[in-house]
Write a protein that holds these residues in place. Structure first.
Motif, PDB file in Angstrom:
ATOM      1  N   LEU A  68       0.797  -1.237   0.000  1.00  0.00           N
ATOM      2  CA  LEU A  68       0.000   0.000   0.000  1.00  0.00           C
ATOM      3  C   LEU A  68       0.823   1.278   0.000  1.00  0.00           C
ATOM      4  O   LEU A  68       0.426   2.276  -0.593  1.00  0.00           O
ATOM      5  N   ALA A  69       1.983   1.301   0.681  1.00  0.00           N
ATOM      6  CA  ALA A  69       2.854   2.479   0.714  1.00  0.00           C
ATOM      7  C   ALA A  69       2.134   3.712   1.228  1.00  0.00           C
ATOM      8  O   ALA A  69       2.277   4.816   0.693  1.00  0.00           O
ATOM      9  N   LEU A  70       1.341   3.540   2.274  1.00  0.00           N
ATOM     10  CA  LEU A  70       0.669   4.665   2.906  1.00  0.00           C
ATOM     11  C   LEU A  70       1.506   5.180   4.070  1.00  0.00           C
ATOM     12  O   LEU A  70       2.279   4.434   4.666  1.00  0.00           O
ATOM     13  N   VAL A  90      -8.471   3.420   0.579  1.00  0.00           N
ATOM     14  CA  VAL A  90      -7.803   4.722   0.476  1.00  0.00           C
ATOM     15  C   VAL A  90      -6.638   4.635  -0.517  1.00  0.00           C
ATOM     16  O   VAL A  90      -6.421   5.539  -1.328  1.00  0.00           O
ATOM     17  N   ALA A  91      -5.882   3.526  -0.462  1.00  0.00           N
ATOM     18  CA  ALA A  91      -4.765   3.341  -1.395  1.00  0.00           C
ATOM     19  C   ALA A  91      -5.268   3.281  -2.834  1.00  0.00           C
ATOM     20  O   ALA A  91      -4.644   3.829  -3.755  1.00  0.00           O
ATOM     21  N   ILE A  92      -6.408   2.614  -3.039  1.00  0.00           N
ATOM     22  CA  ILE A  92      -6.979   2.547  -4.387  1.00  0.00           C
ATOM     23  C   ILE A  92      -7.466   3.924  -4.821  1.00  0.00           C
ATOM     24  O   ILE A  92      -7.252   4.345  -5.968  1.00  0.00           O
ATOM     25  N   ALA A  93      -8.115   4.644  -3.900  1.00  0.00           N
ATOM     26  CA  ALA A  93      -8.578   5.995  -4.224  1.00  0.00           C
ATOM     27  C   ALA A  93      -7.411   6.899  -4.597  1.00  0.00           C
ATOM     28  O   ALA A  93      -7.515   7.717  -5.515  1.00  0.00           O
ATOM     29  N   ARG A  94      -6.296   6.761  -3.885  1.00  0.00           N
ATOM     30  CA  ARG A  94      -5.121   7.583  -4.188  1.00  0.00           C
ATOM     31  C   ARG A  94      -4.646   7.336  -5.619  1.00  0.00           C
ATOM     32  O   ARG A  94      -4.210   8.262  -6.316  1.00  0.00           O
ATOM     33  N   ALA A  95      -4.740   6.087  -6.070  1.00  0.00           N
ATOM     34  CA  ALA A  95      -4.323   5.771  -7.433  1.00  0.00           C
ATOM     35  C   ALA A  95      -5.191   6.473  -8.469  1.00  0.00           C
ATOM     36  O   ALA A  95      -4.756   6.698  -9.605  1.00  0.00           O
ATOM     37  N   VAL A 108      -6.347  12.900   3.605  1.00  0.00           N
ATOM     38  CA  VAL A 108      -6.077  13.923   2.592  1.00  0.00           C
ATOM     39  C   VAL A 108      -4.594  13.948   2.240  1.00  0.00           C
ATOM     40  O   VAL A 108      -4.219  13.978   1.060  1.00  0.00           O
ATOM     41  N   GLY A 109      -3.743  13.920   3.266  1.00  0.00           N
ATOM     42  CA  GLY A 109      -2.304  13.953   3.037  1.00  0.00           C
ATOM     43  C   GLY A 109      -1.819  12.775   2.221  1.00  0.00           C
ATOM     44  O   GLY A 109      -0.921  12.911   1.382  1.00  0.00           O
ATOM     45  N   ASN A 110      -2.417  11.604   2.436  1.00  0.00           N
ATOM     46  CA  ASN A 110      -2.034  10.422   1.665  1.00  0.00           C
ATOM     47  C   ASN A 110      -2.560  10.465   0.240  1.00  0.00           C
ATOM     48  O   ASN A 110      -1.860  10.086  -0.699  1.00  0.00           O
ATOM     49  N   LEU A 111      -3.784  10.933   0.074  1.00  0.00           N
ATOM     50  CA  LEU A 111      -4.356  10.989  -1.274  1.00  0.00           C
ATOM     51  C   LEU A 111      -3.553  11.909  -2.187  1.00  0.00           C
ATOM     52  O   LEU A 111      -3.387  11.623  -3.382  1.00  0.00           O
ATOM     53  N   PHE A 112      -3.048  13.002  -1.641  1.00  0.00           N
ATOM     54  CA  PHE A 112      -2.354  13.993  -2.471  1.00  0.00           C
ATOM     55  C   PHE A 112      -0.834  13.991  -2.257  1.00  0.00           C
ATOM     56  O   PHE A 112      -0.167  14.929  -2.683  1.00  0.00           O
ATOM     57  N   LEU A 113      -0.329  12.930  -1.637  1.00  0.00           N
ATOM     58  CA  LEU A 113       1.111  12.860  -1.412  1.00  0.00           C
ATOM     59  C   LEU A 113       1.853  12.819  -2.751  1.00  0.00           C
ATOM     60  O   LEU A 113       1.661  11.912  -3.570  1.00  0.00           O
ATOM     61  N   GLY A 114       2.686  13.804  -2.982  1.00  0.00           N
ATOM     62  CA  GLY A 114       3.408  13.898  -4.252  1.00  0.00           C
ATOM     63  C   GLY A 114       2.632  14.604  -5.345  1.00  0.00           C
ATOM     64  O   GLY A 114       3.151  14.842  -6.431  1.00  0.00           O
ATOM     65  N   ALA A 115       1.364  14.912  -5.063  1.00  0.00           N
ATOM     66  CA  ALA A 115       0.531  15.618  -6.051  1.00  0.00           C
ATOM     67  C   ALA A 115      -0.221  16.743  -5.363  1.00  0.00           C
ATOM     68  O   ALA A 115      -1.375  17.034  -5.662  1.00  0.00           O
ATOM     69  N   GLU A 116       0.445  17.400  -4.421  1.00  0.00           N
ATOM     70  CA  GLU A 116      -0.194  18.424  -3.600  1.00  0.00           C
ATOM     71  C   GLU A 116      -0.694  19.605  -4.443  1.00  0.00           C
ATOM     72  O   GLU A 116      -0.087  19.956  -5.460  1.00  0.00           O
ATOM     73  N   VAL A 117      -1.808  20.164  -4.013  1.00  0.00           N
ATOM     74  CA  VAL A 117      -2.367  21.355  -4.662  1.00  0.00           C
ATOM     75  C   VAL A 117      -1.814  22.588  -3.949  1.00  0.00           C
ATOM     76  O   VAL A 117      -1.907  22.705  -2.725  1.00  0.00           O
ATOM     77  N   LEU A 118      -1.218  23.484  -4.726  1.00  0.00           N
ATOM     78  CA  LEU A 118      -0.619  24.697  -4.159  1.00  0.00           C
ATOM     79  C   LEU A 118      -1.395  25.932  -4.592  1.00  0.00           C
ATOM     80  O   LEU A 118      -1.942  25.982  -5.694  1.00  0.00           O
TER      81      LEU A 118
END
Length: 259
Positions: free
Chosen positions: A90-92, A152-157, A99-109
């Motif tokens: 999973l790499a969570l 959550v891991a699937i949603a992040r994908a 929220v932090g996991n869903l957008f990890l590496g793809a953060e909205v600024l």
């Protein structure tokens, strides 16, 4: 005329030194289709997934994406095409919230700082769309159950809007209720028109959600089956390479007893 598959492998081979891990493997998956990739330990499933995900570039053969040949040399190549992979670990990040996991590496600024409001709103919308139920998008991952962590891991994908999602043993070590939650999500991915490759050892899970089953044995194709027209015994025989096994013998005894 049938549309081209989202992903097609044509005669793909992969070796590691003297070890031939994959030999002339063929695989197709279309939009809105769940294809289960099954096989015994060492059959080549993990290697095949990693060739699609760009971890291990192929040595021979071709990979086609929506009907055209493409080169996948690294994970970024796969992600750019629209391939998302959810590995078994999973790499969570346990210390971050959903929220932090869903957008990890793809953060909205916004203005050079994290736009927490927008990310939280998008997180709620995504989870609602997938009918994922969790206590709060601000709960730390460490506070979620195994099934909740998996969804959550699937949603992040899905944050990157992929066309193909690869799920590596998504129900391993989950209870009955948690497994049902994950399988429901797999069905919703299909309803959204995504192509899904499901790696699993659990035949009940496979027959519950997959449209087709592709069997690997010793790094080679050993059968491609339509779930609706195939028995578990046929699939198990392809996995083991033998038509005589405990499952087929038990079925034979049951049939004889009923006669």
């Amino acid at each position: 005329m049938e549309s081209a598959p989202v992903l097609a492998l044509r005669g793909v081979s992969k070796r590691f030194g003297a070890v031939q891990a994959l030999t002339d493997v063929e695989l197709e998956v279309h939009a809105g289709e769940v294809v289960a990739l099954v096989g015994d330990n060492g059959a080549g499933k993990s290697t095949l997934v990693k060739t699609i995900a760009g971890v291990h570039p192929i040595d021979e053969g071709a990979i086609e994406w929506e009907g055209r040949e493409v080169a996948i040399h690294r994970p970024n190549d796969a992600q750019t095409l629209g391939i998302a992979t959810v590995y078994q670990d999973l790499a969570l990040c346990d210390n971050l919230d959903v929220v932090g996991n869903l957008f990890l590496g793809a953060e909205v600024l916004r203005g050079g700082v994290l736009d927490e409001v927008t990310m939280e709103q998008k997180s709620r919308e995504l989870l609602d769309t997938l009918s994922i139920r969790i206590p709060s998008v601000r709960i730390p991952i460490a506070g979620l159950s195994g099934g909740q962590r998996q969804v959550v891991a699937i949603a992040r994908a899905l944050v990157g809007d992929p066309k193909l999602v690869i799920l590596d043993e998504p129900t391993a070590a989950l209870g009955v209720e948690q497994t049902a939650q994950v399988l429901d999500l797999v069905e919703r991915l299909r309803e959204r028109g995504l192509a899904v490759i499901l790696i699993s050892h659990n035949m009940a899970d496979v027959t519950a959600v997959a449209d087709r089953v592709s069997v690997l044995r010793l790094g080679r194709n050993n059968g491609d089956f339509t779930v609706a027209d195939t028995s578990n015994e046929q699939i198990i025989a392809a996995i083991t390479g033998a038509t005589d096994n405990a499952v087929t013998r038990r079925k034979a005894r049951t049939t004889e007893a009923a006669q």
